[in-house]
Design a protein around this motif. Structure first.
Motif, PDB file in Angstrom:
ATOM      1  N   VAL A 282      -5.010   8.046   6.208  1.00  0.00           N
ATOM      2  CA  VAL A 282      -3.902   8.444   5.337  1.00  0.00           C
ATOM      3  C   VAL A 282      -3.725   9.966   5.363  1.00  0.00           C
ATOM      4  O   VAL A 282      -2.611  10.478   5.510  1.00  0.00           O
ATOM      5  N   VAL A 332      -1.725   1.401  -1.935  1.00  0.00           N
ATOM      6  CA  VAL A 332      -0.585   1.318  -1.023  1.00  0.00           C
ATOM      7  C   VAL A 332       0.604   2.089  -1.593  1.00  0.00           C
ATOM      8  O   VAL A 332       1.345   2.748  -0.849  1.00  0.00           O
ATOM      9  N   VAL A 335       0.054   5.636  -0.822  1.00  0.00           N
ATOM     10  CA  VAL A 335       0.307   5.881   0.602  1.00  0.00           C
ATOM     11  C   VAL A 335       1.810   5.943   0.868  1.00  0.00           C
ATOM     12  O   VAL A 335       2.283   6.795   1.629  1.00  0.00           O
ATOM     13  N   ALA A 336       2.571   5.063   0.228  1.00  0.00           N
ATOM     14  CA  ALA A 336       4.016   5.063   0.429  1.00  0.00           C
ATOM     15  C   ALA A 336       4.633   6.383  -0.023  1.00  0.00           C
ATOM     16  O   ALA A 336       5.471   6.968   0.672  1.00  0.00           O
ATOM     17  N   ALA A 339       3.729   9.095   2.449  1.00  0.00           N
ATOM     18  CA  ALA A 339       4.527   8.998   3.664  1.00  0.00           C
ATOM     19  C   ALA A 339       5.961   9.477   3.422  1.00  0.00           C
ATOM     20  O   ALA A 339       6.567  10.134   4.284  1.00  0.00           O
ATOM     21  N   SER A 361       7.737  -5.294  -0.094  1.00  0.00           N
ATOM     22  CA  SER A 361       6.349  -5.651  -0.362  1.00  0.00           C
ATOM     23  C   SER A 361       6.276  -6.914  -1.203  1.00  0.00           C
ATOM     24  O   SER A 361       5.425  -7.784  -0.978  1.00  0.00           O
ATOM     25  N   SER A 367       3.998  -3.438   5.270  1.00  0.00           N
ATOM     26  CA  SER A 367       2.611  -3.045   5.449  1.00  0.00           C
ATOM     27  C   SER A 367       2.559  -1.548   5.672  1.00  0.00           C
ATOM     28  O   SER A 367       3.409  -0.983   6.363  1.00  0.00           O
ATOM     29  N   ALA A 368       1.538  -0.910   5.104  1.00  0.00           N
ATOM     30  CA  ALA A 368       1.408   0.537   5.256  1.00  0.00           C
ATOM     31  C   ALA A 368       0.744   0.931   6.569  1.00  0.00           C
ATOM     32  O   ALA A 368       0.820   2.084   6.981  1.00  0.00           O
ATOM     33  N   TRP A 369       0.090  -0.012   7.233  1.00  0.00           N
ATOM     34  CA  TRP A 369      -0.603   0.327   8.480  1.00  0.00           C
ATOM     35  C   TRP A 369       0.331   0.924   9.532  1.00  0.00           C
ATOM     36  O   TRP A 369       0.049   2.017  10.050  1.00  0.00           O
ATOM     37  N   VAL A 371       3.129   2.284   9.186  1.00  0.00           N
ATOM     38  CA  VAL A 371       3.672   3.544   8.673  1.00  0.00           C
ATOM     39  C   VAL A 371       2.752   4.693   9.053  1.00  0.00           C
ATOM     40  O   VAL A 371       3.175   5.712   9.613  1.00  0.00           O
ATOM     41  N   LEU A 389       9.151   4.752   8.086  1.00  0.00           N
ATOM     42  CA  LEU A 389       8.373   3.760   7.369  1.00  0.00           C
ATOM     43  C   LEU A 389       8.840   2.390   7.797  1.00  0.00           C
ATOM     44  O   LEU A 389      10.017   2.059   7.693  1.00  0.00           O
TER      45      LEU A 389
END
Length: 402
Positions: A282, A332, A335-336, A339, A361, A367-369, A371, A389
């Protein structure tokens, strides 16, 4: 004895030992509370030059004095090493001897050694006539010195605590003033960058001297941002409703994703269980978020705190942030936001963007992966129309396609 006495055996007489004996010759009429003196020594132990364990031994020696008051006269104690070890909570005799030597070297004790080095006393009809052991007279002689040193240490601790508080308050005020300016539509990136440079982690042991430059810099920036905010307030006529929750920033269009996201491929066949996001990934993908941590971002709690600050600066309303946390989970959602901050140039409505990601979501299509992997691949911030994203059903590098 009127002359300077010397230690038994191979121990040599140092000038410090001689000075300690000279200092205790004229104590007539002087009195001090032994436990108050001990407390003062404990508070200034670093200045005196003794360790915690040595203080345990000194405490044990003081318990050998039946009186609470230290007064000129019978201040020689003569416990055996075995008795002193028991009073020192079972300290080994080799360790005990080492700490006794450190107390003598620090000028807190004087050795009054007998001809054979043993500790004992000659008693007469009126009590103890002559004792051989450890003389506690230096504690009485230096009682005022210890009290002064303890007061200096306490003042230094208080000043350091106040300096730490000033740093915390300045950081809080600057961050929220920048947040308010951003919510009003001001482009305060220079302030944000300057502030990020002043958010380094404080040393574990804070002193006034160590943080003085930081306090001065934060004060100057706080005054500058405050003046800019005052100008913004005077130049803009904001209605009462428009200043709440950043509502004026959000855009009713909640589908900007379609114009920023590239197409993506879904994995064929069965998926795998979602993996937990590594915090290192991250921070590598979204380095800008670390600028808003109070002392950097060292764990997920720090990331959540920084994201909570950033969301207001981006114009993301509390309701949008709360919905994201409830739907995605704190990690998450943080993280969003990180990003979105990293790609703020390409996202016209961060609040609408986050709401759209929250809906995806909720539907199981985000999914954040990918991203994070896309941001890492692009080296951080990207231009509009490139990596973005990406809402996908399952994590995995095959979900990325630029």
């Amino acid at each position: 004895m009127g002359h300077i006495t010397t230690p038994f055996g191979r121990r040599t007489l140092s000038l410090g030992m001689a000075a300690a004996q000279v200092a205790v010759r004229d104590l007539e009429g002087k009195v001090a509370h032994k436990w108050k003196v001990f407390r003062s020594i404990t508070e200034c132990k670093e200045l005196v030059g003794v360790s915690d364990r040595a203080l345990v031994v000194l405490n044990a020696l003081l318990t050998c004095l039946p009186e609470t008051a230290l007064a000129a006269g019978d201040l020689v104690v003569f416990p055996s090493n075995k008795a002193l070890s028991l009073r020192s909570h079972g300290m080994a005799e080799t360790t005990l001897r080492r700490h006794l030597a450190s107390l003598v070297d620090a000028g807190l004790l004087i050795r009054r050694d007998s001809p054979n080095g043993k500790r004992y006393a000659h008693r007469g009809e009126g009590g103890i006539e002559l004792a051989y052991g450890f003389d506690l007279s230096p504690l009485l002689a230096r009682a005022e010195e210890f009290s002064r040193l303890a007061a200096e240490v306490e003042a230094a601790k208080r000043s350091a605590a106040m300096a730490r508080e000033r740093v915390t308050i300045y950081r809080r005020d600057i961050g929220k003033m920048i947040e308010a300016g951003a919510a009003a539509g001001a482009d305060w990136r220079p302030y944000r960058e300057a502030f990020a440079g002043l958010c380094q982690r404080l040393p574990r042991k804070v002193t006034v001297e160590s943080v003085a430059p930081l306090v001065d810099s934060l004060h100057a920036l706080a005054m500058e941002v405050s003046s800019a905010l005052e100008c913004l307030v005077s130049n803009q006529k904001l209605g009462g409703n428009a200043t709440q929750d950043g509502a004026q920033i959000e855009n009713s269009n909640t589908d900007p994703i379609t114009e920023l996201e590239p197409a993506y491929q879904k994995e064929q066949g069965g998926g795998t269980a979602p993996r937990r996001l590594p915090l290192e990934l991250v921070l590598r993908a979204c380095p800008d978020i670390a600028m808003y941590g109070r002392e950097g971002v060292g764990d997920w709690r720090d990331l959540l705190t920084a994201a909570g600050l950033v969301r207001g600066m981006l114009g993301i309303s509390p309701s949008a942030w709360q919905a994201a946390r409830e739907t995605m989970g704190d990690e998450v959602a943080s993280v969003a936001v990180a990003a979105i901050l990293q790609r703020t140039d390409a996202i016209r409505s961060p609040g609408g963007y986050l709401r759209a990601l929250t809906e995806k979501s909720r539907a199981g299509t985000f999914s954040a992966w990918p991203v994070l992997l896309a941001l890492v691949r692009s080296g951080g911030p990207t231009e509009a129309g490139s990596t973005a994203l990406v809402p996908v059903a399952r994590p995995g590098p095959r979900a990325l396609r630029q």
